[in-house]
Motif scaffolding. Structure first.
Motif, PDB file in Angstrom:
ATOM      1  N   TYR A   8       0.876  -1.182   0.000  1.00 55.16           N
ATOM      2  CA  TYR A   8       0.000   0.000   0.000  1.00 55.16           C
ATOM      3  C   TYR A   8       0.906   1.223   0.000  1.00 55.16           C
ATOM      4  CZ  TYR A   8      -3.151   3.526   2.033  1.00 55.16           C
ATOM      5  OH  TYR A   8      -3.887   4.670   2.275  1.00 55.16           O
ATOM      6  N   VAL A  10       1.266   5.659  -1.011  1.00 55.01           N
ATOM      7  CA  VAL A  10       0.525   6.905  -1.187  1.00 55.01           C
ATOM      8  C   VAL A  10       1.321   7.826  -2.106  1.00 55.01           C
ATOM      9  CG1 VAL A  10      -0.221   8.962   0.073  1.00 55.01           C
ATOM     10  CG2 VAL A  10      -0.596   6.709   1.052  1.00 55.01           C
ATOM     11  N   PRO A  38      -8.656   9.226  -4.328  1.00 56.04           N
ATOM     12  CA  PRO A  38      -8.193  10.328  -3.486  1.00 56.04           C
ATOM     13  C   PRO A  38      -8.333  10.010  -1.993  1.00 56.04           C
ATOM     14  CG  PRO A  38      -9.902  11.047  -5.027  1.00 56.04           C
ATOM     15  CD  PRO A  38      -9.852   9.562  -5.088  1.00 56.04           C
ATOM     16  N   ILE A  39      -7.318  10.377  -1.245  1.00 56.59           N
ATOM     17  CA  ILE A  39      -7.373  10.251   0.214  1.00 56.59           C
ATOM     18  C   ILE A  39      -6.937  11.564   0.825  1.00 56.59           C
ATOM     19  CG2 ILE A  39      -6.873   7.777   0.182  1.00 56.59           C
ATOM     20  CD1 ILE A  39      -4.002   8.498   1.061  1.00 56.59           C
ATOM     21  N   ARG A  40      -7.318  11.779   2.077  1.00 57.43           N
ATOM     22  CA  ARG A  40      -6.833  12.948   2.809  1.00 57.43           C
ATOM     23  C   ARG A  40      -5.909  12.404   3.897  1.00 57.43           C
ATOM     24  NH1 ARG A  40      -8.197  18.680   4.867  1.00 57.43           N
ATOM     25  NH2 ARG A  40      -7.167  18.981   2.875  1.00 57.43           N
ATOM     26  N   SER A  41      -4.642  12.868   3.878  1.00 61.08           N
ATOM     27  CA  SER A  41      -3.658  12.389   4.852  1.00 61.08           C
ATOM     28  C   SER A  41      -3.443  13.433   5.939  1.00 61.08           C
ATOM     29  CB  SER A  41      -2.338  12.088   4.140  1.00 61.08           C
ATOM     30  OG  SER A  41      -2.530  11.050   3.195  1.00 61.08           O
ATOM     31  N   ILE A  42      -3.336  12.929   7.178  1.00 58.69           N
ATOM     32  CA  ILE A  42      -3.031  13.792   8.330  1.00 58.69           C
ATOM     33  C   ILE A  42      -1.784  13.209   8.978  1.00 58.69           C
ATOM     34  CG2 ILE A  42      -3.860  14.676  10.543  1.00 58.69           C
ATOM     35  CD1 ILE A  42      -6.709  14.371   9.506  1.00 58.69           C
ATOM     36  N   TYR A  43      -0.743  14.023   9.160  1.00 55.06           N
ATOM     37  CA  TYR A  43       0.531  13.500   9.668  1.00 55.06           C
ATOM     38  C   TYR A  43       1.335  14.643  10.272  1.00 55.06           C
ATOM     39  CZ  TYR A  43       1.877  15.519   5.230  1.00 55.06           C
ATOM     40  OH  TYR A  43       2.029  16.396   4.182  1.00 55.06           O
ATOM     41  N   ARG A  44       2.393  14.314  10.950  1.00 60.52           N
ATOM     42  CA  ARG A  44       3.247  15.324  11.582  1.00 60.52           C
ATOM     43  C   ARG A  44       4.479  15.473  10.703  1.00 60.52           C
ATOM     44  NH1 ARG A  44       3.300  16.657  16.895  1.00 60.52           N
ATOM     45  NH2 ARG A  44       1.943  14.886  17.333  1.00 60.52           N
ATOM     46  N   ILE A  49       1.306  19.475  12.523  1.00 56.72           N
ATOM     47  CA  ILE A  49       0.310  18.559  11.975  1.00 56.72           C
ATOM     48  C   ILE A  49      -0.062  19.091  10.587  1.00 56.72           C
ATOM     49  CG2 ILE A  49      -1.971  17.508  12.273  1.00 56.72           C
ATOM     50  CD1 ILE A  49       0.070  16.704  14.429  1.00 56.72           C
ATOM     51  N   ARG A  51      -1.857  18.452   6.598  1.00 55.12           N
ATOM     52  CA  ARG A  51      -2.882  17.724   5.856  1.00 55.12           C
ATOM     53  C   ARG A  51      -2.540  17.773   4.365  1.00 55.12           C
ATOM     54  NH1 ARG A  51      -5.033  19.102  10.411  1.00 55.12           N
ATOM     55  NH2 ARG A  51      -6.996  18.235  11.250  1.00 55.12           N
ATOM     56  N   GLU A  54      -3.893  13.210  -1.298  1.00 57.11           N
ATOM     57  CA  GLU A  54      -3.000  12.297  -2.002  1.00 57.11           C
ATOM     58  C   GLU A  54      -3.813  11.180  -2.661  1.00 57.11           C
ATOM     59  OE1 GLU A  54      -0.617  11.553   1.643  1.00 57.11           O
ATOM     60  OE2 GLU A  54       1.061  12.486   0.559  1.00 57.11           O
ATOM     61  N   ALA A  56      -4.027   6.886  -3.021  1.00 54.88           N
ATOM     62  CA  ALA A  56      -3.537   5.598  -2.490  1.00 54.88           C
ATOM     63  C   ALA A  56      -3.612   4.527  -3.576  1.00 54.88           C
ATOM     64  CB  ALA A  56      -4.385   5.180  -1.291  1.00 54.88           C
ATOM     65  N   ALA A  83       5.389   7.010   1.838  1.00 58.40           N
ATOM     66  CA  ALA A  83       4.728   6.026   2.716  1.00 58.40           C
ATOM     67  C   ALA A  83       4.446   4.770   1.892  1.00 58.40           C
ATOM     68  CB  ALA A  83       3.427   6.599   3.265  1.00 58.40           C
ATOM     69  N   ILE A  84       5.222   3.725   2.144  1.00 60.73           N
ATOM     70  CA  ILE A  84       5.066   2.449   1.429  1.00 60.73           C
ATOM     71  C   ILE A  84       5.095   1.340   2.471  1.00 60.73           C
ATOM     72  CG2 ILE A  84       5.984   0.942  -0.373  1.00 60.73           C
ATOM     73  CD1 ILE A  84       7.614   3.388  -1.382  1.00 60.73           C
TER      74      ILE A  84
ATOM     75  N   ALA C  33      -2.540   9.246   9.336  1.00 62.97           N
ATOM     76  CA  ALA C  33      -3.869   8.676   9.095  1.00 62.97           C
ATOM     77  C   ALA C  33      -4.270   9.033   7.669  1.00 62.97           C
ATOM     78  CB  ALA C  33      -4.879   9.231  10.086  1.00 62.97           C
ATOM     79  N   ILE C  35      -7.463   9.221   5.390  1.00 66.48           N
ATOM     80  CA  ILE C  35      -8.928   9.162   5.307  1.00 66.48           C
ATOM     81  C   ILE C  35      -9.256   8.679   3.894  1.00 66.48           C
ATOM     82  CG2 ILE C  35     -11.069  10.488   5.477  1.00 66.48           C
ATOM     83  CD1 ILE C  35      -9.542  12.398   7.382  1.00 66.48           C
TER      84      ILE C  35
END
Lengths: 113, 113, 113
Positions: A8, A10, A38-44, A49, A51, A54, A56, A83-84, C33, C35
């Motif tokens: 998986y 992104v 389409p995805i919405r990514s939330i990360y630090r 933080i 957004r 992206e 997947a 992110a893989i 995360a 979404i």
């Protein structure tokens, strides 16, 4: 029952997702790629933080090819640290055979032991 | 902690995805099915790289039912060789209990040892 | 190669998905995360086959944090028994390191043995 592997990953946008998905299937590192959309990514990132919108993709391969596939995706990717992630999976013998037929013959020493 | 199983399968269109998802829940082979929505698949078919718009579904079941679920999906599917993969998963005891309650009682000899 | 963990959970709507995804990243229980977007769920509830439009999210964490993440999602969730499943995954050492950096330092006794 079979030693399939799912990867998986992104991507920054649809064009990058489609380009890398197609190339890894053409190069027989993945038997199939599902662009999940389409995805919405939330990360630090650097303490903040963030957004990002992206794309997947879920790649289907097997245990012998997963490391090579992961490295190839990373090498083609626009991010420095994409992110893989991957995990083992099973399928019917018939489907696993179809996956194997779609993948590169790996000389034993290249197989991931 | 629990012996759940996730089955990820790809269908020709939304109608087929909904029909098979509903039937496998009604027949208690899956406790729940999440129709993930439209995907774009890239794969090799008879030597050519093909693209298809399909629908992905994630089914939740357990280790005892995963083979029966996979076979049932394949039997209902419009493709000769549908993409159906599965992997083990965990959950809280409460959720795993809910999944078990939603599944067919399997006589021991039918359980996948 | 690494001990990552993926948590897949389903939420009532986009607002709940975004709120819980952001909070678990802020609280360093998830490094990231995704979404995944709208899904259609089919499941049995009190004997009836039900359908619901929900939102799926894939969280990336590691083996040491997965139980705490799962419990936190359940605690924040609007359902009494939310669908939260998890499974182990691998990644490159570099990506796994990035995930670890994004997560709470866990005193050994809190680590899931």
């Amino acid at each position: 029952m079979t030693d399939l592997a799912l990867v998986y990953a992104v991507f920054a946008d649809a064009a990058e997702a489609e380009r890398i998905a197609a190339l890894t299937v053409e190069e027989r590192l993945a038997a199939c790629a599902n662009i999940l959309g389409p995805i919405r990514s939330i990360y630090r990132w650097r303490g903040e933080i963030e957004r990002a919108d992206e794309i997947a993709v879920l790649f289907k391969t097997d245990a012998a090819h997963v490391a090579a596939l992961r490295d190839r995706i990373a090498g083609l990717h626009s991010y420095d640290l994409p992110a893989i992630v991957d995990w083992p999976a099973s399928a019917s013998a018939a489907y696993a055979g179809w996956v194997a037929d779609g993948l590169l013959d790996m000389p034993d020493h290249d197989r991931v032991s």
